[in-house]
Each structure stands twice: as C-alpha cells, then as structure tokens.
Motif scaffolding. Structure first.
Motif, PDB file in Angstrom:
ATOM      1  N   ALA A  27      62.465  58.092 -54.409  1.00 18.67           N
ATOM      2  CA  ALA A  27      61.875  59.067 -55.339  1.00 18.67           C
ATOM      3  C   ALA A  27      62.709  59.251 -56.595  1.00 18.67           C
ATOM      4  O   ALA A  27      62.165  59.481 -57.672  1.00 18.67           O
ATOM      5  CB  ALA A  27      61.687  60.414 -54.643  1.00 18.67           C
ATOM      6  N   VAL A  28      64.038  59.145 -56.467  1.00 16.86           N
ATOM      7  CA  VAL A  28      64.891  59.374 -57.635  1.00 16.86           C
ATOM      8  C   VAL A  28      65.545  58.104 -58.176  1.00 16.86           C
ATOM      9  O   VAL A  28      66.289  58.163 -59.140  1.00 16.86           O
ATOM     10  CB  VAL A  28      65.960  60.460 -57.369  1.00 16.86           C
ATOM     11  N   GLY A  29      65.257  56.960 -57.543  1.00 20.24           N
ATOM     12  CA  GLY A  29      65.728  55.691 -58.085  1.00 20.24           C
ATOM     13  C   GLY A  29      67.180  55.356 -57.813  1.00 20.24           C
ATOM     14  O   GLY A  29      67.864  54.798 -58.673  1.00 20.24           O
ATOM     15  N   VAL A  30      67.661  55.726 -56.625  1.00 18.99           N
ATOM     16  CA  VAL A  30      69.026  55.383 -56.230  1.00 18.99           C
ATOM     17  C   VAL A  30      68.988  54.728 -54.848  1.00 18.99           C
ATOM     18  O   VAL A  30      67.931  54.592 -54.251  1.00 18.99           O
ATOM     19  CB  VAL A  30      69.956  56.623 -56.206  1.00 18.99           C
ATOM     20  N   THR A  31      70.147  54.353 -54.329  1.00 17.80           N
ATOM     21  CA  THR A  31      70.207  53.766 -52.994  1.00 17.80           C
ATOM     22  C   THR A  31      70.276  54.862 -51.937  1.00 17.80           C
ATOM     23  O   THR A  31      70.671  56.003 -52.220  1.00 17.80           O
ATOM     24  CB  THR A  31      71.450  52.869 -52.838  1.00 17.80           C
ATOM     25  N   ARG A  32      69.954  54.470 -50.704  1.00 20.06           N
ATOM     26  CA  ARG A  32      70.056  55.411 -49.585  1.00 20.06           C
ATOM     27  C   ARG A  32      71.518  55.832 -49.397  1.00 20.06           C
ATOM     28  O   ARG A  32      71.821  56.973 -49.066  1.00 20.06           O
ATOM     29  CB  ARG A  32      69.531  54.760 -48.305  1.00 20.06           C
ATOM     30  N   GLN A  33      72.435  54.904 -49.651  1.00 22.24           N
ATOM     31  CA  GLN A  33      73.856  55.201 -49.509  1.00 22.24           C
ATOM     32  C   GLN A  33      74.296  56.282 -50.492  1.00 22.24           C
ATOM     33  O   GLN A  33      75.149  57.112 -50.163  1.00 22.24           O
ATOM     34  CB  GLN A  33      74.700  53.934 -49.695  1.00 22.24           C
ATOM     35  N   ALA A  34      73.726  56.268 -51.695  1.00 21.36           N
ATOM     36  CA  ALA A  34      74.055  57.305 -52.677  1.00 21.36           C
ATOM     37  C   ALA A  34      73.622  58.673 -52.167  1.00 21.36           C
ATOM     38  O   ALA A  34      74.373  59.651 -52.262  1.00 21.36           O
ATOM     39  CB  ALA A  34      73.393  57.000 -54.020  1.00 21.36           C
TER      40      ALA A  34
END
Length: 72
Positions: A27-34
């Motif tokens: 949804a926010v355009g980052v990785t799951r790790q972030a």
C-alpha cells in the motif's frame, strides 16, 4: 530497547485492520522488511508514508497534494 509509540501504533493499526505486513508494504510502496523494522522501532517511516498509511488504514484513497501533481 523499548518500542516507540509510533512503532506500537503502526503495528496496532495494521492488526486492527487485519492486514499483513506485506499488504501494508504494498500500500505504501516499501518492502515487508521495512514495515517490520518500523513496527520493531528499529527505523521510522518517512512522514509522507505515515500519512499515506493513515489514510489507507481508514479506507480513504491517497491523493497526492496538488504541489506534487504539477510538472516542474
């Protein structure tokens, strides 16, 4: 290390909406790790990403401010 209120709130909001870290990341355009690091208090998201997530979490589509929509 104690988690920040931001980290606790991000995790609580995600869980209350029944979303996975992966869905939030999409949804926010980052990785799951972030997202995992945000929720552990290791790092903090950019304030703009917080606004996107808060709006998304409430079911409100994100619309960029007009200033970002104009060509430079």
């Amino acid at each position: 290390m104690k988690k920040s209120h931001l980290a606790e709130n991000l995790a609580a909001l995600r869980r209350s909406k029944g979303l996975s870290q992966e869905k939030v990341a999409e949804a926010v355009g980052v990785t799951r790790q972030a997202v995992a690091k945000w929720e552990q208090g290791e790092t903090a998201p950019d304030v703009i990403l917080c606004l996107i997530w808060l709006r998304h979490g409430r079911g409100v589509p994100y619309t960029p401010p007009q200033i970002f929509s104009k060509p430079i």
